[in-house]
Design an enzyme around this catalytic site. Structure first.
Site, PDB file in Angstrom:
ATOM      1  N   HIS A 172      57.973 -28.491 -47.742  1.00 53.77           N
ATOM      2  CA  HIS A 172      59.366 -28.256 -47.176  1.00 53.77           C
ATOM      3  C   HIS A 172      59.904 -29.390 -46.749  1.00 53.77           C
ATOM      4  O   HIS A 172      58.847 -29.839 -45.757  1.00 53.77           O
ATOM      5  CB  HIS A 172      59.792 -27.193 -47.211  1.00 53.77           C
ATOM      6  CG  HIS A 172      61.487 -26.976 -46.952  1.00 53.77           C
ATOM      7  ND1 HIS A 172      61.740 -27.116 -46.051  1.00 53.77           N
ATOM      8  CD2 HIS A 172      61.994 -26.031 -47.615  1.00 53.77           C
ATOM      9  CE1 HIS A 172      63.185 -26.949 -45.513  1.00 53.77           C
ATOM     10  NE2 HIS A 172      63.524 -26.163 -46.614  1.00 53.77           N
ATOM     11  N   ASP A 248      52.247 -23.417 -43.127  1.00 55.54           N
ATOM     12  CA  ASP A 248      53.974 -22.662 -43.689  1.00 55.54           C
ATOM     13  C   ASP A 248      53.619 -21.523 -44.410  1.00 55.54           C
ATOM     14  O   ASP A 248      53.527 -21.881 -45.658  1.00 55.54           O
ATOM     15  CB  ASP A 248      54.927 -24.286 -44.195  1.00 55.54           C
ATOM     16  CG  ASP A 248      55.907 -23.599 -44.259  1.00 55.54           C
ATOM     17  OD1 ASP A 248      56.157 -22.278 -44.997  1.00 55.54           O
ATOM     18  OD2 ASP A 248      56.946 -24.802 -44.458  1.00 55.54           O
ATOM     19  N   GLN A 251      56.513 -19.428 -47.999  1.00 51.02           N
ATOM     20  CA  GLN A 251      57.173 -18.559 -49.003  1.00 51.02           C
ATOM     21  C   GLN A 251      55.914 -17.407 -49.733  1.00 51.02           C
ATOM     22  O   GLN A 251      55.440 -16.704 -50.997  1.00 51.02           O
ATOM     23  CB  GLN A 251      56.916 -19.984 -50.422  1.00 51.02           C
ATOM     24  CG  GLN A 251      58.051 -19.771 -49.965  1.00 51.02           C
ATOM     25  CD  GLN A 251      59.301 -19.653 -49.741  1.00 51.02           C
ATOM     26  OE1 GLN A 251      59.365 -18.649 -50.965  1.00 51.02           O
ATOM     27  NE2 GLN A 251      60.859 -20.322 -49.735  1.00 51.02           N
ATOM     28  N   LYS A 274      63.582 -14.454 -44.785  1.00 49.01           N
ATOM     29  CA  LYS A 274      62.765 -14.145 -46.335  1.00 49.01           C
ATOM     30  C   LYS A 274      61.741 -13.360 -47.412  1.00 49.01           C
ATOM     31  O   LYS A 274      61.479 -12.963 -47.866  1.00 49.01           O
ATOM     32  CB  LYS A 274      62.049 -15.683 -46.817  1.00 49.01           C
ATOM     33  CG  LYS A 274      63.134 -17.055 -46.702  1.00 49.01           C
ATOM     34  CD  LYS A 274      61.827 -17.988 -46.601  1.00 49.01           C
ATOM     35  CE  LYS A 274      62.689 -19.384 -46.187  1.00 49.01           C
ATOM     36  NZ  LYS A 274      63.991 -19.340 -46.915  1.00 49.01           N
ATOM     37  N   CYS A 412      65.188 -29.281 -51.179  1.00 44.74           N
ATOM     38  CA  CYS A 412      65.017 -29.169 -49.569  1.00 44.74           C
ATOM     39  C   CYS A 412      63.079 -30.066 -49.666  1.00 44.74           C
ATOM     40  O   CYS A 412      62.937 -29.868 -48.974  1.00 44.74           O
ATOM     41  CB  CYS A 412      64.702 -28.129 -48.696  1.00 44.74           C
ATOM     42  SG  CYS A 412      66.714 -27.713 -48.149  1.00 44.74           S
TER      43      CYS A 412
HETATM   44  N1  PMP Z   1      58.942 -24.019 -45.739  1.00 48.49           N
HETATM   45  C1  PMP Z   1      59.376 -23.465 -47.391  1.00 48.49           C
HETATM   46  C2  PMP Z   1      57.836 -23.413 -48.243  1.00 48.49           C
HETATM   47  C3  PMP Z   1      60.849 -22.528 -47.681  1.00 48.49           C
HETATM   48  O1  PMP Z   1      60.427 -22.355 -48.453  1.00 48.49           O
HETATM   49  C4  PMP Z   1      61.693 -22.939 -46.305  1.00 48.49           C
HETATM   50  C5  PMP Z   1      62.967 -22.107 -46.527  1.00 48.49           C
HETATM   51  N2  PMP Z   1      63.231 -22.316 -47.808  1.00 48.49           N
HETATM   52  C6  PMP Z   1      60.975 -23.567 -45.401  1.00 48.49           C
HETATM   53  C7  PMP Z   1      60.368 -24.334 -45.083  1.00 48.49           C
HETATM   54  C8  PMP Z   1      62.016 -23.173 -43.832  1.00 48.49           C
HETATM   55  O2  PMP Z   1      62.302 -22.158 -44.071  1.00 48.49           O
HETATM   56  P1  PMP Z   1      63.560 -21.977 -43.060  1.00 48.49           P
HETATM   57  O3  PMP Z   1      65.460 -22.490 -43.658  1.00 48.49           O
HETATM   58  O4  PMP Z   1      64.079 -19.835 -42.521  1.00 48.49           O
HETATM   59  O5  PMP Z   1      63.078 -22.497 -41.426  1.00 48.49           O
END
Ligand code: PMP
Length: 452
Positions: A172, A248, A251, A274, A412
């Site tokens: 991401h 990270d 997910q 999430k 993203c």
């Molecule tokens: N890493 C991953 C794998 C994500 O799916 C996301 C959110 N889509 C993020 C980071 C960023 O998360 P946040 O917007 O809560 O900072």
């Protein structure tokens, strides 16, 4: 928790008011009259337990109807955008309302009873989250989200020119751009690719590590392909070569049982919002508090002298300023809620739903699914495209036609979708523990209708 307080003034205070001429009401309360026509009572759902209402559930079963009763919004829509953010159940909302109604105060400051209650509950939420991810021996810091957690590590480590960071094509932007920015400090980033079955190319990762590699930053589960990466193996490789590992888990935590110590990482980042927690909540777990705090100020110091300061121990040194107290407490309750269902059961349930979704989508020859074949290597994040439609068109049309919410676009993860030859991105259906088979079937039926 000693959540008591006076309604009427205690006898000593009544005397004091009489002596000083401070007006009190006949019932010895200081409260203002409630506005005419409005009941004074404040109903909060705090009396019920913080666990899902699963009394009717069969032993060992998964009573999704009971869970759904805690999410009234699910009655109106089919929400399959849980990878972006998930809903909070009633006990999480009740806990936040209770904070506002009953004991709102700042934390870690002062000694009065409201601040004691708030501080205790906020601190306890950290404990619960740490336990939830098997991280009691490390430091669990509350942040805004995964993005902030990753940035805190990237900015908080001390780098030298020539250092290298390895990321992967699955990342991401939030686990990519903080590392790319280090180029200003002479730090280079390398990116590891994936195999045709979308799994991470572990051999390439091993080859990419050199003497200059300081850190590997990898997602545990992709928010586009749903593929799960072999974090334990990556940790073994990293630690054999003296390299730090940041994971990270944005997910992963909502869908899999996670034990950070078993995984063997040095940093673990994820988002509370999430995983049934409030928006504006996230977590940075560290094996050792080895980074410099990014933000300095109130609440993060032990002592301040004329020309220096000693930072506080533990998470406090990384949480300067007044934090998101209600959110943090709500996150602790979200953890209670997920634990009451059981992450193993959530994982099994979602694995079944995901297999059903992939199987049914694959029957439509105008739909292309981008997901790993092996259910053991994936979570309930399913990307697909529909021939002849832009992903945004699909998302908009199924919302209008059937109240189904899915995400569309590059999620993203622009480098990844470009590398898949999909510059318009994909449509993404992402599941949570409260979704049902019927919802999956309706999504598929709506797509079949669309392509017909
Ligand atoms: N890493 C991953 C794998 C994500 O799916 C996301 C959110 N889509 C993020 C980071 C960023 O998360 P946040 O917007 O809560 O900072």
């Amino acid at each position: 928790w000693g959540l008591w307080r006076w309604k009427a003034l205690p006898p000593k205070m009544r005397e004091l008011c009489r002596d000083r001429g401070i007006p009190v009401r006949d019932d010895y309360t200081l409260q203002a009259e409630p506005p005419a026509g409005r009941e004074e009572t404040v109903e909060i759902a705090g009396e019920r337990t913080m666990e899902p209402d699963m009394a009717a559930q069969e032993p060992g079963g998964y009573d999704v109807d009971a869970i759904r009763r805690d999410f009234p919004i699910l009655a109106d829509i089919i929400y399959l955008d849980n990878a972006a953010t998930s809903f909070s159940p009633e006990p999480v909302i009740a806990a936040m309302v209770e904070f506002e109604h009953r004991y709102r105060a700042n934390v870690g400051r002062g000694v009065h009873r409201l601040t004691s209650i708030a501080s205790h509950r906020y601190w306890h939420a950290h404990e619960k989250v740490a336990e939830f991810i098997g991280g009691k021996n490390g430091v669990t810091v509350f942040t805004k989200n995964t993005t902030e957690s990753v940035n805190m590590v990237a900015q908080g480590l001390v780098w030298k020119t020539g250092d290298r960071v390895i990321t992967t094509i699955l990342e991401h932007h939030s686990n990519l751009l903080p590392w790319r920015r280090l180029a200003r400090q002479g730090v280079a980033t390398d990116s590891i690719g994936i195999s045709p079955d979308y799994t991470l190319d572990l051999a390439a990762l091993e080859r990419a590590i050199t003497e200059s590699t300081r850190l590997v930053a990898v997602t545990q589960a992709s928010n586009v392909l749903g593929v799960v990466t072999p974090v334990r193996e990556i940790a073994r490789i990293c630690h054999g070569r003296g390299v730090l590992l940041l994971v990270d888990g944005a997910q992963a935590v909502p869908h899999l049982p996670v034990d950070v110590e078993e995984l063997g990482c040095d940093f673990y980042c994820f988002s509370g919002h999430k995983m049934a927690g409030p928006t504006g909540t996230g977590v940075l777990w560290m094996k050792e508090p080895c980074i410099e705090p990014l933000v300095l100020g109130g609440g993060m110091v032990e002592t301040v002298t004329a020309d220096g300061y000693t930072p506080a121990q533990g998470y406090q040194q990384y949480e300067a300023g007044t934090p998101n107290i209600a959110g943090g407490i709500g996150l602790g309750v979200a953890v209670d809620y997920l634990q009451a269902i059981g992450m193993d059961r959530i994982h099994r349930y979602e694995t079944d739903l995901t297999s059903r979704l992939i199987e049914m989508l694959s029957k439509n020859d105008r739909v292309r699914v981008y997901a790993p074949k092996d259910p053991a290597h994936r979570i309930g994040v399913v990307s697909f495209t529909v021939d002849g439609f832009h992903p945004h068109e699909v998302a908009q049309q199924i919302d209008e036609a059937a109240d189904i919410m899915v995400r569309s676009g590059h999620h993203c993860c622009q480098p990844l979708v470009e590398s898949l030859g999909l510059p318009g991105g994909t449509v993404r259906a992402s599941l949570a523990f409260y979704n049902t088979r019927q919802e999956i079937d309706l999504l598929v039926a709506t797509l079949d209708e669309l392509t017909r």
